[in-house]
Design a protein around this motif. Structure first.
Motif, mmCIF file in Angstrom:
data_model
loop_
_atom_site.group_PDB
_atom_site.id
_atom_site.type_symbol
_atom_site.label_atom_id
_atom_site.label_comp_id
_atom_site.label_asym_id
_atom_site.label_seq_id
_atom_site.Cartn_x
_atom_site.Cartn_y
_atom_site.Cartn_z
ATOM 1 N N GLY A 1 0.809 -1.208 0.000
ATOM 2 C CA GLY A 1 0.000 0.000 0.000
ATOM 3 C C GLY A 1 0.838 1.251 0.000
ATOM 4 O O GLY A 1 2.047 1.215 -0.218
ATOM 5 N N LYS A 2 0.166 2.360 0.275
ATOM 6 C CA LYS A 2 0.809 3.670 0.203
ATOM 7 C C LYS A 2 1.744 3.900 1.389
ATOM 8 O O LYS A 2 1.427 3.527 2.518
ATOM 9 N N THR B 1 10.172 4.691 5.817
ATOM 10 C CA THR B 1 10.988 4.047 4.787
ATOM 11 C C THR B 1 10.086 3.037 4.080
ATOM 12 O O THR B 1 9.047 2.625 4.633
ATOM 13 N N PRO B 2 10.449 2.597 2.872
ATOM 14 C CA PRO B 2 9.639 1.562 2.211
ATOM 15 C C PRO B 2 9.495 0.300 3.073
ATOM 16 O O PRO B 2 8.408 -0.286 3.141
ATOM 17 N N GLU B 3 10.566 -0.080 3.751
ATOM 18 C CA GLU B 3 10.506 -1.288 4.589
ATOM 19 C C GLU B 3 9.521 -1.113 5.747
ATOM 20 O O GLU B 3 8.741 -2.030 6.045
ATOM 21 N N GLU B 4 9.537 0.052 6.385
ATOM 22 C CA GLU B 4 8.594 0.319 7.480
ATOM 23 C C GLU B 4 7.160 0.319 6.965
ATOM 24 O O GLU B 4 6.255 -0.214 7.622
ATOM 25 N N ALA B 5 6.943 0.907 5.802
ATOM 26 C CA ALA B 5 5.604 0.936 5.208
ATOM 27 C C ALA B 5 5.108 -0.481 4.921
ATOM 28 O O ALA B 5 3.938 -0.800 5.165
ATOM 29 N N GLU C 1 2.968 -10.703 10.426
ATOM 30 C CA GLU C 1 4.285 -10.090 10.546
ATOM 31 C C GLU C 1 5.179 -10.672 9.452
ATOM 32 O O GLU C 1 5.162 -11.884 9.201
ATOM 33 N N ILE C 2 5.947 -9.785 8.812
ATOM 34 C CA ILE C 2 6.841 -10.237 7.746
ATOM 35 C C ILE C 2 8.268 -9.802 8.030
ATOM 36 O O ILE C 2 8.523 -8.889 8.809
ATOM 37 N N SER C 3 9.160 -10.472 7.341
ATOM 38 C CA SER C 3 10.554 -10.061 7.266
ATOM 39 C C SER C 3 10.763 -9.506 5.862
ATOM 40 O O SER C 3 10.424 -10.169 4.874
ATOM 41 N N VAL C 4 11.264 -8.279 5.769
ATOM 42 C CA VAL C 4 11.576 -7.689 4.465
ATOM 43 C C VAL C 4 12.995 -8.137 4.134
ATOM 44 O O VAL C 4 13.959 -7.673 4.724
ATOM 45 N N ASP C 5 13.102 -9.079 3.189
ATOM 46 C CA ASP C 5 14.360 -9.783 2.958
ATOM 47 C C ASP C 5 15.273 -9.135 1.919
ATOM 48 O O ASP C 5 16.482 -9.093 2.107
ATOM 49 N N GLU C 6 14.682 -8.669 0.812
ATOM 50 C CA GLU C 6 15.537 -8.210 -0.294
ATOM 51 C C GLU C 6 14.766 -7.260 -1.207
ATOM 52 O O GLU C 6 13.620 -7.530 -1.571
ATOM 53 N N PHE C 7 15.399 -6.148 -1.572
ATOM 54 C CA PHE C 7 14.810 -5.242 -2.560
ATOM 55 C C PHE C 7 14.784 -5.953 -3.907
ATOM 56 O O PHE C 7 15.768 -6.564 -4.317
#
Length: 130
Positions: free
Chosen positions: A37-38, A44-48, A60-66
């Motif tokens: 979402g927005k 930061t994109p990861e926080e969003a 809950e997720i882990s943001v692993d890789e751009f």
């Protein structure tokens, strides 16, 4: 033209399945997309992404890789979408905003009607795997 900046979570599991959600509202109701979402001011994109997935899926997720940033022109707005490969930290998912969801194998990605910008993400995923 209106500018919209969003984040998208390409949630995958250990077997390589990709999580897809079906929109339950708006102009693109019934089309499939990656959840997200927005971005809000100061995020930061990861926080969003972490916030959006908590809101949309109670997970809950882990943001692993751009993965990529895509630009796409829809008729009503210009979209900038920051895409990240993510994994679930919690097992349970609850659809708070979407009408359906599926875990798809790479071979099944073409079995749903993706939003146009999300189709471009799938092409990036295919390029990454080859």
């Amino acid at each position: 033209m209106k500018q919209t900046e969003v984040v998208a979570a390409i949630i995958h599991d250990d077997e390589g399945h990709i999580f897809a959600t079906q929109r339950g509202y708006g102009d693109f109701k019934d089309w499939w997309e990656f959840p997200g979402g927005k971005m809000e001011a100061g995020e930061t994109p990861e926080e969003a992404l972490v916030r959006e997935i908590r809101e949309e899926l109670s997970a809950e997720i882990s943001v692993d890789e751009f993965l990529c940033t895509l630009e796409y022109d829809y008729p009503q707005f210009h979209l900038t979408m920051h895409c990240y490969l993510c994994s679930l930290v919690t097992e349970a998912l609850h659809l708070n905003e979407h009408e359906a969801a599926k875990w798809l194998t790479k071979d099944e990605l073409d079995s749903v009607d993706w939003l146009p910008a999300d189709l471009e993400v799938i092409e990036v995923l295919r390029t990454k795997d080859s």
